[in-house]
Design a protein around this motif. Structure first.
Motif, PDB file in Angstrom:
ATOM      1  N   GLY A  63       0.825  -1.217   0.000  1.00 19.93           N
ATOM      2  CA  GLY A  63       0.000   0.000   0.000  1.00 19.93           C
ATOM      3  C   GLY A  63       0.848   1.251   0.000  1.00 19.93           C
ATOM      4  N   GLY A  64       1.945   1.226   0.739  1.00 21.39           N
ATOM      5  CA  GLY A  64       2.813   2.392   0.800  1.00 21.39           C
ATOM      6  C   GLY A  64       3.480   2.686  -0.533  1.00 21.39           C
ATOM      7  N   LEU A  65       3.962   1.650  -1.214  1.00 18.66           N
ATOM      8  CA  LEU A  65       4.590   1.848  -2.507  1.00 18.66           C
ATOM      9  C   LEU A  65       3.595   2.362  -3.535  1.00 18.66           C
ATOM     10  N   PHE A  66       2.373   1.827  -3.476  1.00 20.72           N
ATOM     11  CA  PHE A  66       1.330   2.300  -4.395  1.00 20.72           C
ATOM     12  C   PHE A  66       1.056   3.779  -4.161  1.00 20.72           C
ATOM     13  N   ALA A  67       0.957   4.167  -2.873  1.00 18.71           N
ATOM     14  CA  ALA A  67       0.720   5.577  -2.557  1.00 18.71           C
ATOM     15  C   ALA A  67       1.890   6.444  -3.018  1.00 18.71           C
ATOM     16  N   ALA A  68       3.125   5.919  -2.842  1.00 22.23           N
ATOM     17  CA  ALA A  68       4.301   6.674  -3.258  1.00 22.23           C
ATOM     18  C   ALA A  68       4.303   6.894  -4.767  1.00 22.23           C
ATOM     19  N   VAL A  69       3.926   5.852  -5.507  1.00 22.17           N
ATOM     20  CA  VAL A  69       3.870   5.976  -6.967  1.00 22.17           C
ATOM     21  C   VAL A  69       2.828   7.008  -7.374  1.00 22.17           C
ATOM     22  N   ILE A  70       1.653   6.959  -6.750  1.00 22.16           N
ATOM     23  CA  ILE A  70       0.578   7.905  -7.075  1.00 22.16           C
ATOM     24  C   ILE A  70       1.022   9.331  -6.778  1.00 22.16           C
ATOM     25  N   ILE A  71       1.631   9.531  -5.606  1.00 26.64           N
ATOM     26  CA  ILE A  71       2.088  10.873  -5.236  1.00 26.64           C
ATOM     27  C   ILE A  71       3.157  11.354  -6.217  1.00 26.64           C
ATOM     28  N   GLY A  72       4.089  10.458  -6.562  1.00 25.51           N
ATOM     29  CA  GLY A  72       5.137  10.831  -7.505  1.00 25.51           C
ATOM     30  C   GLY A  72       4.578  11.216  -8.865  1.00 25.51           C
ATOM     31  N   ILE A  73       3.592  10.469  -9.329  1.00 28.03           N
ATOM     32  CA  ILE A  73       2.976  10.780 -10.622  1.00 28.03           C
ATOM     33  C   ILE A  73       2.275  12.129 -10.587  1.00 28.03           C
ATOM     34  N   LEU A  74       1.549  12.411  -9.498  1.00 24.12           N
ATOM     35  CA  LEU A  74       0.839  13.683  -9.375  1.00 24.12           C
ATOM     36  C   LEU A  74       1.825  14.858  -9.335  1.00 24.12           C
ATOM     37  N   VAL A  75       2.918  14.675  -8.566  1.00 21.64           N
ATOM     38  CA  VAL A  75       3.926  15.733  -8.500  1.00 21.64           C
ATOM     39  C   VAL A  75       4.552  15.960  -9.869  1.00 21.64           C
ATOM     40  N   SER A  76       4.832  14.871 -10.584  1.00 24.92           N
ATOM     41  CA  SER A  76       5.427  14.984 -11.909  1.00 24.92           C
ATOM     42  C   SER A  76       4.467  15.659 -12.882  1.00 24.92           C
ATOM     43  N   LEU A  77       3.184  15.307 -12.823  1.00 17.13           N
ATOM     44  CA  LEU A  77       2.198  15.929 -13.710  1.00 17.13           C
ATOM     45  C   LEU A  77       2.096  17.424 -13.445  1.00 17.13           C
ATOM     46  N   ALA A  78       2.125  17.802 -12.149  1.00 18.84           N
ATOM     47  CA  ALA A  78       2.066  19.225 -11.809  1.00 18.84           C
ATOM     48  C   ALA A  78       3.292  19.956 -12.352  1.00 18.84           C
ATOM     49  N   THR A  79       4.450  19.316 -12.237  1.00 15.22           N
ATOM     50  CA  THR A  79       5.680  19.926 -12.749  1.00 15.22           C
ATOM     51  C   THR A  79       5.628  20.079 -14.262  1.00 15.22           C
ATOM     52  N   VAL A  80       5.161  19.028 -14.925  1.00 12.55           N
ATOM     53  CA  VAL A  80       5.042  19.085 -16.387  1.00 12.55           C
ATOM     54  C   VAL A  80       4.092  20.197 -16.805  1.00 12.55           C
ATOM     55  N   LEU A  81       2.970  20.330 -16.096  1.00 13.95           N
ATOM     56  CA  LEU A  81       1.991  21.358 -16.439  1.00 13.95           C
ATOM     57  C   LEU A  81       2.573  22.756 -16.279  1.00 13.95           C
ATOM     58  N   LEU A  82       3.305  22.971 -15.195  1.00  9.43           N
ATOM     59  CA  LEU A  82       3.828  24.301 -14.895  1.00  9.43           C
ATOM     60  C   LEU A  82       5.068  24.650 -15.733  1.00  9.43           C
ATOM     61  N   VAL A  83       5.696  23.649 -16.307  1.00 11.08           N
ATOM     62  CA  VAL A  83       6.921  23.907 -17.071  1.00 11.08           C
ATOM     63  C   VAL A  83       6.719  23.669 -18.573  1.00 11.08           C
ATOM     64  N   MET A  84       6.205  22.485 -18.913  1.00 13.51           N
ATOM     65  CA  MET A  84       6.118  22.118 -20.324  1.00 13.51           C
ATOM     66  C   MET A  84       5.022  22.876 -21.064  1.00 13.51           C
ATOM     67  N   ALA A  85       3.935  23.226 -20.368  1.00 12.21           N
ATOM     68  CA  ALA A  85       2.857  23.963 -21.043  1.00 12.21           C
ATOM     69  C   ALA A  85       3.327  25.337 -21.518  1.00 12.21           C
ATOM     70  N   PRO A  86       3.897  26.178 -20.625  1.00 12.97           N
ATOM     71  CA  PRO A  86       4.405  27.478 -21.118  1.00 12.97           C
ATOM     72  C   PRO A  86       5.509  27.320 -22.154  1.00 12.97           C
ATOM     73  N   LEU A  87       6.337  26.289 -21.990  1.00 15.93           N
ATOM     74  CA  LEU A  87       7.404  26.071 -22.965  1.00 15.93           C
ATOM     75  C   LEU A  87       6.826  25.695 -24.330  1.00 15.93           C
ATOM     76  N   GLY A  88       5.811  24.846 -24.340  1.00 18.66           N
ATOM     77  CA  GLY A  88       5.161  24.466 -25.595  1.00 18.66           C
ATOM     78  C   GLY A  88       4.535  25.663 -26.297  1.00 18.66           C
ATOM     79  N   PHE A  89       3.907  26.549 -25.531  1.00 21.36           N
ATOM     80  CA  PHE A  89       3.328  27.764 -26.120  1.00 21.36           C
ATOM     81  C   PHE A  89       4.422  28.669 -26.672  1.00 21.36           C
TER      82      PHE A  89
END
Length: 404
Positions: A63-89
């Motif tokens: 359960g802990g590893l699953f939660a860690a993976v989910i948290i990591g994915i969410l953090v990565s998605l937030a980073t991608v949104l805040l960085v890659m979106a303005p860069l793509g534009f």
């Protein structure tokens, strides 16, 4: 002009625009790849920290590893949104400005990071595109999930055996076939729906003051009746895509066939060639897509909602990027300017002489008229004197005859 001719025109213009700009785009792709790689670091770091904490505390491992993976994915998605979106534009704006003949530096791709309004606009448009993509994909995703569920039921029924088991397997197999057909139909519907919003980023870059509603409404309006044309345009690059992956496929097959082992040096060489070819192809596609968007946008603005599909009036010649004039050309231009100015002065001087010449001519005419009038007057006086003399002679003759 057919849509095929329009595609050829757009691609020819793209090649012309990229002359002298390939290096900039290659550097942009390298920078983008490095930044995209860095965006995955938050996920890795989060998973490492969470996993270490789980092992240290002896908590529920799975359960802990699953939660860690989910948290990591969410953090990565937030980073991608805040960085890659303005860069793509920023990259889209770089290509769009280039399509209008403007010169830009590679650092201009970060323009959306230096402007709070533009940064927020890129995030909003990207989020709007994200949830619209999810909604548009439902006609494809739901049948796919039901198809896999049916296949699972068929597998379970086959394993269980017996009348009920085989009945479940038959039902699951038939259902899987039906849902597979629905999946194909749903995929077509999803593609059609998503193509309505394909120009959202381009429209936002072209109209930075527009809100999400205006951006997506404009995209839907422009793509109305043009989805098939755009889809065929993107499919026209499939030949280049096949050529790009051929080196890796051929060299890998040769290497494995020769050694009967796994990947070899030939595989590595093929991968590098394919990577370079794919990089050039992606640049070519990006510039062509921007020009195709320009074409669709101008068609809509000039032709209105009733502009006929597959009958573009786009016959612009191949674009030639403006170049600085050569020294000889600049000297010739200056010399031509001087000649034009000298001619203008001569014309002005001649124009100033016209009133004086006219006045002189008028005086000459007046003098000639006065001389002619004087001559005529003298002739009249002479004639009058002659007539008077004649009258006197006749009178004298008459008087003498009377005396006699």
């Amino acid at each position: 002009m057919t849509s095929s001719m329009a595609r050829k025109n757009v691609k020819a213009n793209a090649k012309q625009l990229l002359k002298g700009n390939w290096g900039k785009f290659i550097l942009i792709l390298i920078i983008t790849g490095l930044i995209a790689g860095l965006c995955t670091l938050p996920m890795i770091i989060t998973m490492m920290i969470s996993g270490g904490a789980i092992f240290a505390t002896g908590s529920n491992l799975a359960g802990g590893l699953f939660a860690a993976v989910i948290i990591g994915i969410l953090v990565s998605l937030a980073t991608v949104l805040l960085v890659m979106a303005p860069l793509g534009f920023g990259i889209t704006k770089f290509a769009f400005d280039l399509s209008r003949g403007e010169t830009r530096k590679v650092s201009d791709i970060f323009c959306y990071f230096g402007n709070g309004k533009l940064f927020g606009r890129s995030i909003k448009v990207e989020l709007g595109m994200f949830w619209r993509t999810i909604v548009c994909s439902l006609p494809m995703v739901i049948p796919a999930m039901l198809m896999w569920a049916s296949l699972g039921a068929a597998l379970i029924g086959g394993i269980a055996g017996g009348d009920s088991g085989y009945g479940l397997a038959a039902f699951g197999g038939i259902s899987a076939i039906l849902f597979a057909l629905l999946y194909i139909a749903g995929a077509i519907i999803s593609i059609i729906l998503m193509l309505r919003y394909v120009m959202a980023q381009y429209i936002s870059v072209r109209n930075p003051d527009w809100n999400n509603k205006e951006v997506f409404k404009k995209s839907v309006s422009i793509m109305k009746g043009r989805k098939g044309e755009y889809f065929v345009f993107m499919l026209s690059f499939i030949g280049w895509g096949i050529l790009a992956i051929l080196p890796e496929s051929i060299l890998t097959s040769i290497g494995i066939g020769a050694t009967y082992q796994g990947p070899t040096m030939l595989t590595f060489i093929g991968s590098m060639i394919t990577a370079v070819a794919t990089m050039f192809l992606s640049i070519y596609m990006l510039m062509s897509e921007i020009l195709f968007y320009n074409y669709l946008y101008s068609e809509k603005e000039e032709g209105g909602a009733s502009a006929p599909s597959f009958a573009p009036a786009y016959e612009a010649p191949a674009y030639e990027a403006p170049a600085a004039p050569a020294p000889e050309a600049a000297a010739a231009v200056e010399e031509a300017k001087a000649e034009v100015a000298e001619t203008a002065e001569e014309v002005k001087a001649q124009a100033d002489e016209i009133p004086a010449a006219a006045e002189d001519k008028a005086e000459e005419v007046q003098e000639a008229a006065e001389e002619k009038a004087e001559e005529i007057k003298e002739e009249i006086d002479d004639k009058a004197e002659e007539a008077a003399d004649k009258i006197d002679e006749v009178a004298d003759d008459a008087a003498e005859e009377t005396k006699e």
